[in-house]
Design a protein around this motif. Structure first.
Motif, PDB file in Angstrom:
ATOM      1  N   MET A  42       0.818  -1.211   0.000  1.00 45.16           N
ATOM      2  CA  MET A  42       0.000   0.000   0.000  1.00 45.16           C
ATOM      3  C   MET A  42       0.858   1.270   0.000  1.00 45.16           C
ATOM      4  O   MET A  42       0.338   2.372  -0.143  1.00 45.16           O
ATOM      5  N   ASP A 143      -5.437   8.262  -2.169  1.00 43.76           N
ATOM      6  CA  ASP A 143      -4.845   6.921  -2.137  1.00 43.76           C
ATOM      7  C   ASP A 143      -5.464   6.113  -1.005  1.00 43.76           C
ATOM      8  O   ASP A 143      -4.761   5.532  -0.191  1.00 43.76           O
ATOM      9  N   LYS A 146     -10.790   2.280  -2.544  1.00 42.73           N
ATOM     10  CA  LYS A 146     -11.092   2.614  -3.938  1.00 42.73           C
ATOM     11  C   LYS A 146     -12.587   2.845  -4.180  1.00 42.73           C
ATOM     12  O   LYS A 146     -12.957   3.622  -5.069  1.00 42.73           O
ATOM     13  N   ASP A 169      -3.992   7.794  -6.988  1.00 44.88           N
ATOM     14  CA  ASP A 169      -3.089   6.649  -7.059  1.00 44.88           C
ATOM     15  C   ASP A 169      -3.820   5.362  -7.431  1.00 44.88           C
ATOM     16  O   ASP A 169      -5.042   5.257  -7.296  1.00 44.88           O
ATOM     17  N   ASN A 170      -3.054   4.397  -7.921  1.00 48.00           N
ATOM     18  CA  ASN A 170      -3.541   3.039  -8.239  1.00 48.00           C
ATOM     19  C   ASN A 170      -4.552   3.019  -9.371  1.00 48.00           C
ATOM     20  O   ASN A 170      -5.425   2.154  -9.403  1.00 48.00           O
TER      21      ASN A 170
HETATM   22 CA    CA Z   1      -1.588   3.376  -3.357  1.00 44.19          CA
END
Ligand code: CA
Length: 220
Positions: A42, A143, A146, A169-170
């Motif tokens: 993470m 971040d 989700k 992010d991601n």
């Molecule tokens: Ca992340």
């Protein structure tokens, strides 16, 4: 020569790590401390930290918000790149994870720039908006969980000043965004936000293939 982004093999990635930026020693130690934890995936990568620190400098960030702090590596990189009067509001639900980072923030001399808010980030962001922070924030890093990404994005847009920047992010989610068999709530939420930002005329955007995918969206 290439007209598309390289696929990095391990030796070339090692070269990027060696030459790609100057990670502060204390940040390296926090990263290594976190790497021993099972949830270490993470944490953002060091090259992403270098890039985000440069962004914070470029933007002259004085007020930033982080949604999802984990063990505090990205917060440390952000705070170190801000001037002494800078203020970073960190949203997270875990005292345990953020407690790992706090001693490193102290040692780096930036703990007074970081205001940690433990609780659901939507509530923290709504409180900031209610208290009059709309249109005043320079930089928001998203971040966290989700499934709430869209809620965080909308609140971030409200909080940002014109010309301010959101980093999400991601956004490639280990490639799951193009796997039609993956219909998990997290993947669907990321896909939906990627499509939304791509068409969002309120921002100028670019999706970068750094780390697990990082979208930058500048509020117009
Ligand atoms: Ca992340």
């Amino acid at each position: 020569m290439s007209s598309r982004t390289l696929t990095l093999d391990d030796p070339l990635y090692a070269y990027v790590l060696d030459h790609g930026g100057r990670e502060p020693e204390i940040a390296r130690r926090l990263r290594e401390r976190t790497a021993s934890m099972p949830e270490s995936g993470m944490q953002i990568s060091p090259e992403q930290g270098n890039f985000m620190a440069l962004l914070v400098e470029l933007l002259g960030v004085r007020l930033a918000v982080e949604v999802g702090t984990f063990t505090g590596y990205s917060a440390l990189r952000t705070a170190l790149a801000m001037p002494p009067e800078g203020r970073l509001i960190c949203c997270d639900i875990s005292e345990t994870y953020t407690g790992v980072g706090r001693p490193f923030w102290e040692e780096a001399g930036v703990a007074d720039r970081i205001e940690l808010q433990i609780g659901p980030a939507t509530e923290t962001l709504d409180t900031l908006i209610a208290e009059g922070a709309a249109g005043t924030v320079d930089f928001v890093f998203i971040d966290a969980d989700k499934s709430n990404y869209d809620a965080y994005y909308e609140r971030a847009l409200t909080l940002l000043r014109p010309g301010g920047l959101i980093a999400v992010d991601n956004v490639l989610w280990s490639g799951a965004v193009i796997n039609p068999d993956d219909t998990s709530a997290d993947t669907e939420a990321i896909r939906a936000l990627n499509s939304k930002i791509h068409g969002d005329e309120r921002v100028t955007m670019a999706l970068l293939p750094i780390g697990d995918g990082l979208t930058l969206a500048r509020k117009r």
